[in-house]
Design a protein around this motif. Structure first.
Motif, PDB file in Angstrom:
ATOM      1  N   ILE A  83      10.570 -15.377  -5.805  1.00 42.31           N
ATOM      2  CA  ILE A  83      10.960 -14.017  -6.194  1.00 42.31           C
ATOM      3  C   ILE A  83      10.232 -13.026  -5.297  1.00 42.31           C
ATOM      4  O   ILE A  83       9.027 -13.167  -5.064  1.00 42.31           O
ATOM      5  CB  ILE A  83      10.560 -13.724  -7.660  1.00 42.31           C
ATOM      6  CG1 ILE A  83      11.149 -14.783  -8.589  1.00 42.31           C
ATOM      7  CG2 ILE A  83      11.003 -12.337  -8.107  1.00 42.31           C
ATOM      8  CD1 ILE A  83      10.148 -15.404  -9.496  1.00 42.31           C
ATOM      9  N   LYS A  84      10.986 -12.060  -4.812  1.00 39.19           N
ATOM     10  CA  LYS A  84      10.372 -10.962  -4.066  1.00 39.19           C
ATOM     11  C   LYS A  84      10.684  -9.658  -4.786  1.00 39.19           C
ATOM     12  O   LYS A  84      11.835  -9.399  -5.134  1.00 39.19           O
ATOM     13  CB  LYS A  84      10.923 -10.897  -2.637  1.00 39.19           C
ATOM     14  CG  LYS A  84      10.232 -11.836  -1.684  1.00 39.19           C
ATOM     15  CD  LYS A  84      10.711 -11.569  -0.278  1.00 39.19           C
ATOM     16  CE  LYS A  84       9.935 -12.387   0.731  1.00 39.19           C
ATOM     17  NZ  LYS A  84      10.390 -12.116   2.101  1.00 39.19           N
ATOM     18  N   LEU A  85       9.654  -8.841  -4.994  1.00 43.18           N
ATOM     19  CA  LEU A  85       9.842  -7.529  -5.595  1.00 43.18           C
ATOM     20  C   LEU A  85       9.418  -6.495  -4.556  1.00 43.18           C
ATOM     21  O   LEU A  85       8.297  -6.558  -4.041  1.00 43.18           O
ATOM     22  CB  LEU A  85       8.982  -7.387  -6.853  1.00 43.18           C
ATOM     23  CG  LEU A  85       9.219  -8.409  -7.974  1.00 43.18           C
ATOM     24  CD1 LEU A  85       8.174  -8.249  -9.073  1.00 43.18           C
ATOM     25  CD2 LEU A  85      10.614  -8.258  -8.560  1.00 43.18           C
ATOM     26  N   PHE A  86      10.308  -5.596  -4.237  1.00 37.73           N
ATOM     27  CA  PHE A  86      10.057  -4.577  -3.214  1.00 37.73           C
ATOM     28  C   PHE A  86       9.495  -5.237  -1.950  1.00 37.73           C
ATOM     29  O   PHE A  86       8.481  -4.814  -1.394  1.00 37.73           O
ATOM     30  CB  PHE A  86       9.123  -3.487  -3.758  1.00 37.73           C
ATOM     31  CG  PHE A  86       9.742  -2.713  -4.881  1.00 37.73           C
ATOM     32  CD1 PHE A  86      10.539  -1.606  -4.635  1.00 37.73           C
ATOM     33  CD2 PHE A  86       9.571  -3.098  -6.196  1.00 37.73           C
ATOM     34  CE1 PHE A  86      11.129  -0.894  -5.676  1.00 37.73           C
ATOM     35  CE2 PHE A  86      10.160  -2.404  -7.232  1.00 37.73           C
ATOM     36  CZ  PHE A  86      10.942  -1.300  -6.971  1.00 37.73           C
ATOM     37  N   ASN A  87      10.166  -6.329  -1.582  1.00 40.10           N
ATOM     38  CA  ASN A  87       9.863  -7.049  -0.347  1.00 40.10           C
ATOM     39  C   ASN A  87       8.520  -7.778  -0.350  1.00 40.10           C
ATOM     40  O   ASN A  87       8.013  -8.146   0.718  1.00 40.10           O
ATOM     41  CB  ASN A  87       9.918  -6.089   0.856  1.00 40.10           C
ATOM     42  CG  ASN A  87      10.733  -6.691   1.977  1.00 40.10           C
ATOM     43  OD1 ASN A  87      11.371  -7.748   1.799  1.00 40.10           O
ATOM     44  ND2 ASN A  87      10.720  -6.057   3.131  1.00 40.10           N
ATOM     45  N   GLN A  88       7.937  -7.937  -1.516  1.00 45.85           N
ATOM     46  CA  GLN A  88       6.648  -8.644  -1.592  1.00 45.85           C
ATOM     47  C   GLN A  88       6.791  -9.848  -2.520  1.00 45.85           C
ATOM     48  O   GLN A  88       7.416  -9.719  -3.586  1.00 45.85           O
ATOM     49  CB  GLN A  88       5.592  -7.728  -2.213  1.00 45.85           C
ATOM     50  CG  GLN A  88       4.782  -6.961  -1.203  1.00 45.85           C
ATOM     51  CD  GLN A  88       3.586  -6.312  -1.889  1.00 45.85           C
ATOM     52  OE1 GLN A  88       3.681  -5.828  -2.996  1.00 45.85           O
ATOM     53  NE2 GLN A  88       2.476  -6.295  -1.187  1.00 45.85           N
ATOM     54  N   PRO A  89       6.225 -10.998  -2.172  1.00 44.46           N
ATOM     55  CA  PRO A  89       6.258 -12.135  -3.112  1.00 44.46           C
ATOM     56  C   PRO A  89       5.631 -11.720  -4.442  1.00 44.46           C
ATOM     57  O   PRO A  89       4.632 -10.982  -4.445  1.00 44.46           O
ATOM     58  CB  PRO A  89       5.399 -13.187  -2.421  1.00 44.46           C
ATOM     59  CG  PRO A  89       5.343 -12.785  -0.994  1.00 44.46           C
ATOM     60  CD  PRO A  89       5.484 -11.307  -0.937  1.00 44.46           C
ATOM     61  N   ILE A  90       6.205 -12.196  -5.542  1.00 43.84           N
ATOM     62  CA  ILE A  90       5.789 -11.718  -6.873  1.00 43.84           C
ATOM     63  C   ILE A  90       4.293 -11.930  -7.132  1.00 43.84           C
ATOM     64  O   ILE A  90       3.650 -11.121  -7.791  1.00 43.84           O
ATOM     65  CB  ILE A  90       6.661 -12.358  -7.989  1.00 43.84           C
ATOM     66  CG1 ILE A  90       6.476 -11.616  -9.313  1.00 43.84           C
ATOM     67  CG2 ILE A  90       6.401 -13.842  -8.153  1.00 43.84           C
ATOM     68  CD1 ILE A  90       7.517 -11.894 -10.356  1.00 43.84           C
TER      69      ILE A  90
END
Lengths: 290, 250
Positions: B62-69
């Motif tokens: 999962i990436k959130l705002f291009n960052q791994p969670i």
């Protein structure tokens, strides 16, 4: 009526200790009630009794008087609180089961310690129902220290405690460390109970944490208001209860709790009266406008 | 196409051997108004819980705002109005102001106090959802629609870039549902990306820019008009039982 409380040292210590627990017990009680954890106070008070019995056993058998029963009560209460949190995480779907486990464990240990000591003198009765003469100067200083710590921690973590009490899922998703705050909260509860026991007694300590809250809940509009009213009602109950208990020669636990119940009944009455008055006002206003 | 605010790859998750998500690939484009639909037990809430970091999937990334969670720390960028918001303890003595201020707790941080600036933010959020006049009312005394607005304000107070709403219109009457969608459009116009989990497929297709249909796997991801033009057979296959889309545009 208060003259005796200022004239004699032991009564003065009791009175000021009462003032302090009148603040801290309803203060934490407010969070306990809204989180539907009212019975936790009962479980922890029984564990505290086991700790007190343990301290008294050491005193009687070993002459080990360095440790006041108050401290062993606190130690047991804090350990019990940590165990409750552990059990709540083990039984996630049946978290309330932790309460009877710890409560019965506390009673079981108390019975064992009393038997090992071949019974205690009147002191244990003081811990069951409270006493106006049980608070020593050293106990008073300890309880004052604990009270300052509790008020400071609640002030510093107020927003986290409120957020977790209202909606734990939201609190967790927003990044609050729910487990750590829970643990902190329950350890504080254990300390409040241990501190309150000398005045109100094991069997009635949970009442001082819940009855003022139940009364304020009827009248308060918001959480802060409820917190404030709970402390006011707690103080009134403690002061009237202590004075009443002293002059009637009754353990103060009973008089404090009965005063708190009177306040609760009054608050229910006031709420009903204001509701009817408001309704009648609205009806009159409606008729007047036609 | 703009960068996705959420990107989930090959997500698989099971509860006690029972698979609820199977190899789900899912993206939310920035600025979208996305409706997540599907049958009960289809994995919608599980997907949201994984997205919010409340649940670790058995497999997938999962990436959130291009960052791994696992590296993502700016949770205040994501607002969440849970299903439970509809079933909160109505006897809890908190004012609307107090409930909205809870949205700021994590942002303010430990050992710091709520100040005047925070108070202004709370009042602005209440104003944004049209509930400023009710700021000092007990939240339990408000109507279902008003309470829903308070919970949205609690998320908005953090100025989120993504707002997730799980079954937000359950128990809310038709008129208030319409007002609620008007509010969501206003928020979407302000560049807040929306993900709305709902059973009300008909209303959703009238408002969303994207529809995603989930039943263990992702069966559909496209525009609402494409979804409404699907055959009954396709929809029945997605849901596992016969389905009709009922809209209010009659």
């Amino acid at each position: 009526m208060l003259a005796d409380f200022f004239e004699y040292d032991f009564l003065r210590h009791t009175f000021f200790t009462g003032i302090l627990i009148g603040i801290i017990a309803p203060l934490l009680g407010t969070f306990i009630v809204v989180r539907r954890l009212s019975l936790i106070a009962d479980a922890l008070s029984h564990v505290t009794l086991a700790g007190i019995a343990f301290g008294m056993l050491l005193e009687k058998r070993l002459g080990f008087v360095l440790l006041s029963p108050l401290y062993s009560g606190m130690a047991f209460s804090v350990l019990g609180s940590i165990l409750i949190e552990k059990l709540r995480s083990v039984y996630k779907s049946y978290q309330e089961i932790a309460i009877p486990i710890i409560l019965s464990g506390g009673v079981g240990l108390t019975v064992i310690f009393i038997s090992l000591a071949d019974g205690f003198n009147r002191d244990l009765m003081n811990y069951l129902f409270g006493s106006v003469s049980a608070v020593s100067q050293q106990d008073f200083y300890t309880i004052a220290g604990i009270s300052i710590l509790i008020i400071a921690v609640v002030a510093l973590f107020y927003k986290e405690l409120l957020t977790l009490s209202f909606d734990e899922e939201h609190a967790t998703t927003s990044g609050i460390h729910a487990k750590r705050i829970h643990l902190l909260f329950i350890v504080l509860t254990a300390l409040v109970i241990a501190a309150s026991i000398q005045i109100v007694g094991v069997l009635l300590v949970s009442a001082l944490m819940t009855l003022p809250v139940a009364a304020s809940m009827r009248l308060a509009k918001g959480f802060k208001q409820m917190l404030f009213l709970s402390v006011v009602f707690g103080e009134i109950a403690v002061i009237i209860g202590l004075i009443g208990g002293y002059y009637l020669n009754i353990p103060p636990g009973g008089t404090i709790v009965m005063t708190a119940i009177m306040i609760l009944l009054l608050s229910i009455g006031v709420k009903r009266f204001s509701f009817r008055y408001k309704k009648a006002g609205e009806t009159n206003g409606y008729e007047g406008s036609n | 196409m703009s960068e996705p605010v959420v990107s989930m790859r090959q997500i698989t998750h099971a509860y006690d051997q029972k698979k609820v998500l199977n190899n789900v690939n899912f993206e939310i484009p920035r600025g979208a108004f996305m409706g997540l639909v599907g049958p009960n037990g289809g994995g919608k809430t599980t997907l949201i819980r994984i997205l919010l970091g409340l649940l670790k999937p058995n497999e997938g990334s999962i990436k959130l705002f291009n960052q791994p969670i696992h590296k993502f720390k700016q949770w205040n960028k994501i607002g969440f109005v849970s299903q439970k918001a509809n079933t909160f303890n109505r006897g809890f003595p908190a004012t609307a102001f107090e409930v909205v201020s809870m949205g700021l707790t994590a942002k303010i941080g430990y050992l710091r106090f709520f100040n005047k600036q925070h108070k202004t933010l709370v009042l602005q959020a209440l104003d944004q959802v049209g509930m400023l006049d009710y700021a000092y009312e007990n939240v339990g005394n408000l109507s279902g629609g008003q309470q829903q607005r308070i919970f949205i304000a609690r998320s908005l107070v953090n100025d989120p870039e993504l707002l997730i709403l799980d079954e937000p219109t359950v128990g809310v009457d038709y008129e208030n549902v319409q007002r609620f969608y008007d509010l969501l459009h206003q928020l979407n116009d302000k560049q807040i990306t929306l993900l709305l989990v709902t059973h009300d497929t008909g209303t959703m297709t009238e408002h969303a820019t994207d529809i995603v249909c989930l039943n263990q796997t992702l069966h559909f991801h496209g525009k609402p008009e494409e979804y409404t033009s699907l055959s009954k057979e396709d929809l029945s296959r997605f849901y596992g039982h016969p389905v009709n889309i009922v809209t209010h545009n009659h």
